[in-house]
Motif scaffolding. Structure first.
Motif, PDB file in Angstrom:
ATOM      1  N   GLY A 222       0.794  -1.215  -0.076  1.00 27.87           N
ATOM      2  CA  GLY A 222       0.172  -0.065   0.087  1.00 27.87           C
ATOM      3  C   GLY A 222       0.924   1.154  -0.051  1.00 27.87           C
ATOM      4  O   GLY A 222       2.145   1.200  -0.404  1.00 27.87           O
ATOM      5  N   THR A 254       0.623   1.023   6.493  1.00 27.25           N
ATOM      6  CA  THR A 254       0.159   1.462   5.186  1.00 27.25           C
ATOM      7  C   THR A 254      -0.894   2.294   5.523  1.00 27.25           C
ATOM      8  O   THR A 254      -1.705   1.868   6.384  1.00 27.25           O
ATOM      9  CB  THR A 254      -0.400   0.342   4.292  1.00 27.25           C
ATOM     10  OG1 THR A 254      -0.935  -0.699   4.917  1.00 27.25           O
ATOM     11  CG2 THR A 254       0.981  -0.489   3.835  1.00 27.25           C
ATOM     12  N   TYR A 259      -5.091  -0.756   1.136  1.00 27.14           N
ATOM     13  CA  TYR A 259      -3.942  -1.693   1.251  1.00 27.14           C
ATOM     14  C   TYR A 259      -4.554  -3.242   1.142  1.00 27.14           C
ATOM     15  O   TYR A 259      -5.433  -3.474   1.229  1.00 27.14           O
ATOM     16  CB  TYR A 259      -3.222  -1.602   2.596  1.00 27.14           C
ATOM     17  CG  TYR A 259      -4.071  -1.890   3.932  1.00 27.14           C
ATOM     18  CD1 TYR A 259      -3.872  -3.255   4.377  1.00 27.14           C
ATOM     19  CD2 TYR A 259      -4.592  -0.952   4.587  1.00 27.14           C
ATOM     20  CE1 TYR A 259      -5.045  -3.482   5.600  1.00 27.14           C
ATOM     21  CE2 TYR A 259      -5.416  -0.954   5.776  1.00 27.14           C
ATOM     22  CZ  TYR A 259      -5.600  -2.472   6.219  1.00 27.14           C
ATOM     23  OH  TYR A 259      -6.139  -2.650   7.342  1.00 27.14           O
ATOM     24  N   PRO A 298       5.297  -3.439   5.841  1.00 19.00           N
ATOM     25  CA  PRO A 298       4.681  -3.226   4.643  1.00 19.00           C
ATOM     26  C   PRO A 298       5.802  -2.971   3.457  1.00 19.00           C
ATOM     27  O   PRO A 298       6.866  -2.496   3.844  1.00 19.00           O
ATOM     28  CB  PRO A 298       4.118  -1.866   5.088  1.00 19.00           C
ATOM     29  CG  PRO A 298       4.919  -1.506   6.364  1.00 19.00           C
ATOM     30  CD  PRO A 298       5.501  -2.613   6.836  1.00 19.00           C
TER      31      PRO A 298
END
Length: 380
Positions: A222, A254, A259, A298
């Motif tokens: 994301g 994110t 996401y 992430p």
């Protein structure tokens, strides 16, 4: 109605090269400027805390009975059999407030149209709207009746009995995580998105199919936020007290606008959430805490948008995944972004150069921030 896009003519080749060189210089300048702010921070975001992330995570640990209180709400509307199909590529939850019927309808007519996704893209994507109850008691009964009628028509609402407000967004996240675990654990990916998002479903499906075929695990993608900390200004809705969160930095996370996580991550996030204090109302940060517990970081994707809309141009649509802030123009933009002519805009050397120039001009403008990042991998 399809929009006809103008292609650059070969007679403009020299001008395009000149503009491209000029804008590339601007791009490099801004890229260095952006990098400077992060180069001055340690690669370890916890270096100034005097404690590591494991200490912080353990401080959020509670008993299962205590954690259960944060998601102990009954379903007012549920569809247990939505994921009966054995091969669901993506379970997509849209966070929506009860009164946002027009936004939900726009999504059903565009990127959230499951019949379109199945027929045109050839995959199974389940789109559901996550809801609580209207916060104002005097309007609740009327809106609840409207929701029941809406669901009778579309069968895509998942609603629990918590008050639907900004300060219960983490509760809404737990609804999504728990429902996915209970009723759709076989979906290859889980996505959470706001109801003012445009999701370029053809691009997203193509991308996720590639990720799935590669057998990627620990997948969480994301718009990534690093080195951010809690807001201590009491008048802000993002205010987090030192008592609730005493540290100066959040784990990487994110943005909650949109996401995607893989099935293995969704399952482990669910397990982590069963023993975590979910008092923190900022849902994307809570997601970051859960992911930190299970050791997943992430990964940034250049074309997952920030807080603002993406620039409107065919060269952008060609790679767009999400764009944020579409409260009234979703259907118009969807028609433009999915126009078949978009796929031809960067064909050939001239087309690629043209789109590089355009993206440089749109994404490296210092007065337009928080859309897609200005860096070489985005431009070229």
């Amino acid at each position: 109605m399809f929009v006809k896009f103008r292609r650059p003519q070969r007679c403009h080749f020299v001008q395009v090269i000149f503009i491209g060189l000029m804008l590339s210089g601007i791009m490099l300048y801004w890229d260095k400027l952006n990098s400077f702010s992060f180069d001055n921070l340690s690669a370890n975001p916890y270096h100034f805390l005097g404690m590591g992330p494991s200490f912080r995570n353990s401080s959020f640990t509670v008993s299962r009975a205590e954690a259960r209180k944060f998601s102990n709400y009954h379903y007012l509307i549920n569809h247990k059999n939505t994921c009966e199909s054995s091969n669901v590529l993506l379970l997509l939850f849209v966070k929506s407030f009860p009164q946002n019927f027009a936004r939900r309808q726009s999504i059903r007519l565009t990127w959230g149209n499951e019949r379109y996704i199945d027929g045109e893209l050839g995959v199974s994507v389940k789109v559901l709207f996550a809801l609580g109850v209207h916060p104002h008691l005097k309007d609740r009964a009327l809106i609840q009746g409207q929701l029941f009628r809406e669901d009778q028509m579309y069968h895509d609402l998942i609603q629990q009995s918590f008050i639907d407000s900004f300060y219960n967004l983490t509760t809404k996240l737990l609804l999504q995580i728990n429902w996915a675990h209970t009723y759709c654990s076989h979906a290859h990916f889980l996505m959470s998105a706001d109801d003012d998002m445009l999701i370029h479903m053809p691009n997203l499906v193509t991308y996720l199919k590639q990720v799935h075929q590669a057998g990627t695990r620990d997948f969480w993608v994301g718009r990534v936020f690093n080195n951010t900390g809690p807001v201590r200004i009491k008048s802000s809705k993002y205010y987090v007290s030192p008592h609730l969160y005493p540290w100066d930095s959040y784990p990487a996370y994110t943005g909650g606008a949109g996401y995607v996580v893989s099935r293995d991550v969704a399952s482990r996030i669910h397990q982590a959430s069963l023993t975590l204090n979910a008092t923190l109302h900022i849902d994307d940060v809570f997601m970051g805490i859960c992911a930190s517990v299970i050791g997943v970081a992430p990964k940034a994707h250049n074309f997952f948008s920030g807080e603002k809309k993406s620039p409107h141009h065919p060269c952008i649509y060609k790679q767009m995944m999400t764009s944020h802030g579409h409260e009234s123009d979703l259907q118009e933009l969807w028609g433009q972004a999915t126009n078949p002519e978009v796929q031809k805009v960067d064909s050939g050397f001239t087309g690629k150069l043209y789109c590089s120039v355009i993206k440089c001009a749109l994404l490296c403008n210092p007065f337009i921030r928080n859309t897609y990042p200005c860096n070489p991998s985005t431009i070229f």
